[in-house]
Design an enzyme around this catalytic site. Structure first.
Site, PDB file in Angstrom:
ATOM      1  CB  SER A 125      -0.734  -0.192   1.291  1.00  0.00           C
ATOM      2  OG  SER A 125      -0.014  -0.126   2.195  1.00  0.00           O
ATOM      3  CG  HIS A 146      -3.374  -1.403  -1.614  1.00  0.00           C
ATOM      4  ND1 HIS A 146      -3.496  -0.112  -1.414  1.00  0.00           N
ATOM      5  CD2 HIS A 146      -3.453  -2.035  -0.590  1.00  0.00           C
ATOM      6  CE1 HIS A 146      -4.105   0.132  -0.005  1.00  0.00           C
ATOM      7  NE2 HIS A 146      -3.519  -1.051   0.405  1.00  0.00           N
ATOM      8  CD  GLU A 158      -4.592   2.712  -3.963  1.00  0.00           C
ATOM      9  OE1 GLU A 158      -4.113   2.051  -3.107  1.00  0.00           O
ATOM     10  OE2 GLU A 158      -4.542   3.836  -3.840  1.00  0.00           O
ATOM     11  CG  ASN A 197      -2.487   3.335   2.926  1.00  0.00           C
ATOM     12  OD1 ASN A 197      -3.337   3.608   3.571  1.00  0.00           O
ATOM     13  ND2 ASN A 197      -1.996   2.458   2.661  1.00  0.00           N
TER      14      ASN A 197
HETATM   15  N1  3HC Z   1     -17.542 -12.192   4.367  1.00  0.00           N
HETATM   16  C1  3HC Z   1     -18.681 -11.608   3.953  1.00  0.00           C
HETATM   17  N2  3HC Z   1     -19.310 -10.601   4.301  1.00  0.00           N
HETATM   18  C2  3HC Z   1     -19.246  -9.948   5.475  1.00  0.00           C
HETATM   19  C3  3HC Z   1     -17.894 -10.534   6.197  1.00  0.00           C
HETATM   20  C4  3HC Z   1     -17.318 -11.843   5.563  1.00  0.00           C
HETATM   21  N3  3HC Z   1     -16.128 -12.275   6.187  1.00  0.00           N
HETATM   22  N4  3HC Z   1     -17.915  -9.930   7.380  1.00  0.00           N
HETATM   23  C5  3HC Z   1     -18.617  -9.034   7.296  1.00  0.00           C
HETATM   24  N5  3HC Z   1     -19.399  -9.017   6.132  1.00  0.00           N
HETATM   25  C6  3HC Z   1     -20.533  -8.033   5.836  1.00  0.00           C
HETATM   26  C7  3HC Z   1     -21.769  -8.282   6.958  1.00  0.00           C
HETATM   27  O1  3HC Z   1     -22.711  -9.376   6.389  1.00  0.00           O
HETATM   28  C8  3HC Z   1     -22.101  -6.823   6.834  1.00  0.00           C
HETATM   29  O2  3HC Z   1     -23.016  -6.913   5.560  1.00  0.00           O
HETATM   30  P1  3HC Z   1     -24.487  -6.739   5.584  1.00  0.00           P
HETATM   31  O3  3HC Z   1     -24.761  -5.339   6.591  1.00  0.00           O
HETATM   32  O4  3HC Z   1     -25.257  -6.634   4.175  1.00  0.00           O
HETATM   33  O5  3HC Z   1     -25.020  -7.942   6.407  1.00  0.00           O
HETATM   34  C9  3HC Z   1     -21.041  -6.182   6.617  1.00  0.00           C
HETATM   35  O6  3HC Z   1     -19.970  -6.878   5.963  1.00  0.00           O
HETATM   36  C10 3HC Z   1     -20.646  -5.447   7.701  1.00  0.00           C
HETATM   37  O7  3HC Z   1     -20.168  -6.353   8.805  1.00  0.00           O
HETATM   38  P2  3HC Z   1     -20.711  -6.361  10.107  1.00  0.00           P
HETATM   39  O8  3HC Z   1     -21.925  -6.136  10.280  1.00  0.00           O
HETATM   40  O9  3HC Z   1     -20.280  -7.655  10.521  1.00  0.00           O
HETATM   41  O10 3HC Z   1     -19.775  -5.401  10.904  1.00  0.00           O
HETATM   42  P3  3HC Z   1     -19.731  -3.864  10.950  1.00  0.00           P
HETATM   43  O11 3HC Z   1     -20.970  -3.432  10.496  1.00  0.00           O
HETATM   44  O12 3HC Z   1     -19.204  -3.515  12.477  1.00  0.00           O
HETATM   45  O13 3HC Z   1     -18.576  -3.610   9.845  1.00  0.00           O
HETATM   46  C11 3HC Z   1     -16.486  -3.445   9.043  1.00  0.00           C
HETATM   47  C12 3HC Z   1     -17.293  -4.050   9.838  1.00  0.00           C
HETATM   48  C13 3HC Z   1     -16.995  -3.714   7.508  1.00  0.00           C
HETATM   49  C14 3HC Z   1     -15.061  -3.633   9.027  1.00  0.00           C
HETATM   50  C15 3HC Z   1     -16.733  -1.904   9.049  1.00  0.00           C
HETATM   51  O14 3HC Z   1     -16.565  -1.444  10.381  1.00  0.00           O
HETATM   52  C16 3HC Z   1     -15.902  -1.092   8.104  1.00  0.00           C
HETATM   53  O15 3HC Z   1     -16.106  -0.998   6.950  1.00  0.00           O
HETATM   54  N6  3HC Z   1     -14.684  -0.537   8.751  1.00  0.00           N
HETATM   55  C17 3HC Z   1     -13.701   0.392   8.051  1.00  0.00           C
HETATM   56  C18 3HC Z   1     -12.834  -0.543   7.469  1.00  0.00           C
HETATM   57  C19 3HC Z   1     -11.982   0.300   6.557  1.00  0.00           C
HETATM   58  O16 3HC Z   1     -11.699   1.437   6.542  1.00  0.00           O
HETATM   59  N7  3HC Z   1     -10.708  -0.688   5.727  1.00  0.00           N
HETATM   60  C20 3HC Z   1      -9.706  -0.107   5.123  1.00  0.00           C
HETATM   61  C21 3HC Z   1      -8.577   0.062   6.102  1.00  0.00           C
HETATM   62  S1  3HC Z   1      -7.324   0.664   5.159  1.00  0.00           S
HETATM   63  C22 3HC Z   1      -6.805  -0.593   4.508  1.00  0.00           C
HETATM   64  O17 3HC Z   1      -6.978  -2.054   4.501  1.00  0.00           O
HETATM   65  C23 3HC Z   1      -5.340  -0.290   3.650  1.00  0.00           C
HETATM   66  C24 3HC Z   1      -4.318  -0.863   4.082  1.00  0.00           C
HETATM   67  O18 3HC Z   1      -3.197  -0.481   3.159  1.00  0.00           O
HETATM   68  C25 3HC Z   1      -3.952  -0.222   5.473  1.00  0.00           C
END
Ligand code: 3HC
Length: 293
Positions: A125, A146, A158, A197
């Site tokens: 990333s 990414h 990405e 990032n």
């Molecule tokens: N498989 C399929 N679907 C899944 C799943 C899985 N393993 N886990 C969760 N889901 C689905 C759920 O079914 C739900 O969908 P629905 O509402 O249609 O039923 C949805 O995803 C949300 O999941 P949860 O309800 O279990 O959990 P939350 O509502 O608490 O959401 C989260 C969790 C999706 C992680 C949310 O908090 C989020 O989007 N957080 C931000 C994540 C983010 O910003 N990621 C990027 C980070 S930066 C990065 O990664 C780059 C690197 O380089 C650092």
């Protein structure tokens, strides 16, 4: 260049089955690809495949896939501790720690092992694709792919072209990403941090600096961004989710390349990583997850 003339990808290799690698394995296998995933030891491989099963179980429980898909997805995945097993792969995606030398070593080995047509991608990333590609004799087939955590849920992919990435490799990865049902963005320059990032790292580091300066509590920073900006997680929750070691590696890679003070890791982040406080994955980061199991 239509899809018929693109290099056909049928078997995908993933180097590393950690937080990101296991998610990449999941989305590739669910899309119907045969997947070979490697780890450095049987223990690490077992843990990574356990993460994969856990995520599929969660998707099953949330109605995101059927029992048949769950079983078929697992059937398409083969684990190994030997990179030689990537000799059958048309595309290999590296998803190991954010360290240029570690990545260059892996790409050098993959260049020796994989057939000449294979495309070699990095889930990095922040690290220059051009520098990674320079470790191979096929820089035109090296590209950044990414993904975002959690990979089965975040719809973004990405793509990053190195200085010598060919149009054919780029178009092949676009078609691959679309088959994974991902929305593609393209970093037009091989700059540190690419698109996401470039914005996320200063945002996260500024939150830590704000906490150090006593601007607000950690909880209020998170609440402010969730309720004020409709983010699903606040900055501290998100950095714990991504991993504080990952945050530090990325910030260091970006600072190394630019010497821009916005990417200089605050002492607090270094201290936490040195203390083994990596976030959710170690049970403690800015928040303590041990009580929640
Ligand atoms: N498989 C399929 N679907 C899944 C799943 C899985 N393993 N886990 C969760 N889901 C689905 C759920 O079914 C739900 O969908 P629905 O509402 O249609 O039923 C949805 O995803 C949300 O999941 P949860 O309800 O279990 O959990 P939350 O509502 O608490 O959401 C989260 C969790 C999706 C992680 C949310 O908090 C989020 O989007 N957080 C931000 C994540 C983010 O910003 N990621 C990027 C980070 S930066 C990065 O990664 C780059 C690197 O380089 C650092």
């Amino acid at each position: 260049m239509d899809n018929q003339t693109l290099p056909q990808i049928q078997t995908v290799g993933v180097v590393g089955c950690g937080l990101m690698g296991s998610g990449i394995v999941e989305v590739c296998a669910r899309a119907g690809y045969q997947v070979v995933v490697s780890e450095v030891s049987q223990e690490a491989l077992h843990a990574g495949l356990g993460r994969l099963r856990q995520s599929l179980d969660k998707g099953l429980s949330r109605g995101k896939l059927s029992q048949e898909d769950h079983a078929a997805t697992l059937d398409r995945v083969r684990g190994t501790t030997d990179l030689e097993d990537f000799a059958a792969c048309d595309l290999v995606i590296e998803a190991v720690l954010e360290n240029l030398e570690a990545k260059r070593q892996i790409f050098r080995r993959l260049d020796e092992i994989c057939p000449w047509h294979s495309i070699l991608a990095s889930n990095t990333s922040s690290i220059s694709i051009t520098k990674i590609a320079a470790a191979t004799d096929r820089p035109e087939k090296v590209i950044g792919a990414h993904f975002f955590n959690p990979v089965p849920v975040m719809p973004l992919l990405e793509l990053v072209r190195g200085l010598q990435t060919s149009e054919e490799s780029y178009q092949a990865l676009r078609a691959f990403g679309e088959r994974l049902d991902k929305r593609i963005v393209v970093a037009l320059k091989d700059n540190p941090g690419f698109i996401v990032n470039l914005l996320f790292v200063p945002y996260g580091l500024d939150a830590i600096r704000g906490l150090e300066q006593g601007v607000a509590s950690m909880e209020d920073f998170d609440t402010a961004m969730k309720l004020g900006m409709n983010h699903p997680m606040g900055p501290f929750e998100l950095m714990d989710f991504v991993g504080l070691d990952t945050m530090l590696f990325i910030a260091e890679a970006m600072y190394e390349e630019t010497k821009d003070p916005r990417y200089a890791a605050p002492p607090r982040l270094r201290q936490m990583v040195a203390a083994g406080m990596m976030g959710r994955k170690s049970g403690r980061g800015f928040y303590d997850y041990r009580a929640k199991g």
